[in-house]
Design a protein around this motif. Structure first.
Motif, PDB file in Angstrom:
ATOM      1  N   UNK A   3      -4.978   1.513   8.573  1.00 36.86           N
ATOM      2  CA  UNK A   3      -3.819   0.648   8.810  1.00 36.86           C
ATOM      3  C   UNK A   3      -4.260  -0.751   9.226  1.00 36.86           C
ATOM      4  N   UNK A   4      -5.283  -0.817  10.063  1.00 29.54           N
ATOM      5  CA  UNK A   4      -5.814  -2.115  10.510  1.00 29.54           C
ATOM      6  C   UNK A   4      -6.384  -2.896   9.332  1.00 29.54           C
ATOM      7  N   UNK A   5      -7.128  -2.217   8.464  1.00 30.09           N
ATOM      8  CA  UNK A   5      -7.734  -2.846   7.297  1.00 30.09           C
ATOM      9  C   UNK A   5      -6.655  -3.368   6.345  1.00 30.09           C
TER      10      UNK A   5
ATOM     11  N   UNK B 202      -5.680  -7.315   5.211  1.00 30.93           N
ATOM     12  CA  UNK B 202      -5.584  -7.802   3.836  1.00 30.93           C
ATOM     13  C   UNK B 202      -4.195  -8.349   3.526  1.00 30.93           C
ATOM     14  N   UNK B 203      -3.173  -7.783   4.133  1.00 28.49           N
ATOM     15  CA  UNK B 203      -1.812  -8.306   3.949  1.00 28.49           C
ATOM     16  C   UNK B 203      -1.666  -9.662   4.635  1.00 28.49           C
ATOM     17  N   UNK B 204      -2.289  -9.818   5.811  1.00 22.48           N
ATOM     18  CA  UNK B 204      -2.201 -11.087   6.547  1.00 22.48           C
ATOM     19  C   UNK B 204      -2.841 -12.224   5.753  1.00 22.48           C
ATOM     20  N   UNK B 205      -3.994 -11.943   5.124  1.00 27.65           N
ATOM     21  CA  UNK B 205      -4.644 -13.004   4.354  1.00 27.65           C
ATOM     22  C   UNK B 205      -4.052 -13.142   2.959  1.00 27.65           C
ATOM     23  N   UNK B 206      -3.149 -12.226   2.580  1.00 31.76           N
ATOM     24  CA  UNK B 206      -2.431 -12.374   1.324  1.00 31.76           C
ATOM     25  C   UNK B 206      -3.071 -11.718   0.124  1.00 31.76           C
ATOM     26  N   UNK B 207      -4.121 -10.943   0.323  1.00 32.90           N
ATOM     27  CA  UNK B 207      -4.754 -10.265  -0.803  1.00 32.90           C
ATOM     28  C   UNK B 207      -3.888  -9.090  -1.255  1.00 32.90           C
TER      29      UNK B 207
ATOM     30  N   UNK C 200      -0.642  -0.204  -0.232  1.00 33.11           N
ATOM     31  CA  UNK C 200      -1.317   0.722   0.685  1.00 33.11           C
ATOM     32  C   UNK C 200      -2.821   0.634   0.464  1.00 33.11           C
ATOM     33  N   UNK C 201      -3.533   1.524   1.136  1.00 29.16           N
ATOM     34  CA  UNK C 201      -4.997   1.539   1.046  1.00 29.16           C
ATOM     35  C   UNK C 201      -5.469   1.823  -0.379  1.00 29.16           C
ATOM     36  N   UNK C 202      -4.737   2.667  -1.106  1.00 25.40           N
ATOM     37  CA  UNK C 202      -5.108   2.971  -2.492  1.00 25.40           C
ATOM     38  C   UNK C 202      -5.027   1.737  -3.387  1.00 25.40           C
ATOM     39  N   UNK C 203      -4.128   0.806  -3.065  1.00 23.95           N
ATOM     40  CA  UNK C 203      -3.960  -0.390  -3.877  1.00 23.95           C
ATOM     41  C   UNK C 203      -5.138  -1.356  -3.760  1.00 23.95           C
ATOM     42  N   UNK C 204      -5.963  -1.197  -2.729  1.00 22.30           N
ATOM     43  CA  UNK C 204      -7.145  -2.056  -2.576  1.00 22.30           C
ATOM     44  C   UNK C 204      -8.086  -1.832  -3.746  1.00 22.30           C
ATOM     45  N   UNK C 205      -8.160  -0.607  -4.231  1.00 17.86           N
ATOM     46  CA  UNK C 205      -9.053  -0.281  -5.342  1.00 17.86           C
ATOM     47  C   UNK C 205      -8.571  -0.878  -6.664  1.00 17.86           C
TER      48      UNK C 205
END
Length: 176
Positions: free
Chosen positions: A74-76, A80-85, A91-96
């Motif tokens: 959740x922190x990670x 990433x949401x704060x910096x706009x990525x 969710x975490x799966x969307x990072x991939x």
């Protein structure tokens, strides 16, 4: 010499002469107004780090460390949401699923161009490096600076810059 003092912040491609990769990189350099391929490789390395961290959190979650990794995940994701990525619903799966363009869109140079500060990404870069742009009231001269979503609307011309005058000939068309 301190640990990590002599390490690069990016990796170069394994195969330097691949026509398809070279043309794709040239297209990204032009679209985002990057100075050289090193800036693109830095963004690609940053994206790799994000993906690696997401995979590690997902692997720990699969092994059964649910409470600790849930908070870490959740922190990670919130970072990433704060910096706009990442977007709000991601969710975490969307990072991939992220692409290098998601990282390049958060650079000051690109945000300034998208806010209408320059006619082209290259001109926005020039305005940033010459000190004509402020973020939240402070002058930032690094085109590669990462801009948080909260700061995105505060990117503007510096008050004492000649470009702050709406009638300046180099101002973008239709910029307030």
């Amino acid at each position: 010499m301190a640990l990590g003092e002599n390490t690069k912040a990016y990796e170069t491609p394994n195969h330097p002469f691949q026509g398809e990769r070279i043309s794709e990189e040239a297209s990204l350099l032009d679209r985002y107004g990057l100075k050289n391929k090193e800036e693109l490789w830095r963004a690609q390395s940053e994206l790799r780090d994000y993906r690696r961290e997401a995979r590690n959190i997902l692997a720990q979650r699969a092994q059964g460390d649910a409470e600790e990794t849930e908070a870490e995940g959740e922190e990670f994701v919130s970072r990433l949401k704060r910096i706009g990525v990442l977007n709000d619903g991601d969710s975490l799966d969307d990072v991939l699923l992220l692409d290098v363009t998601d990282v390049l869109e958060r650079r000051l140079q690109t945000v300034a161009y998208r806010n209408g500060i320059g006619n082209t990404p290259q001109q926005a870069r020039q305005f940033v490096t010459h000190g004509h742009v402020t973020v939240d009231g402070r002058r930032v001269q690094a085109p590669s600076a990462k801009i948080d979503v909260a700061e995105q609307d505060t990117v503007q011309f510096a008050e004492n810059s000649p470009l702050a005058d709406e009638l300046h000939p180099e101002r973008a068309e239709g910029n307030e």
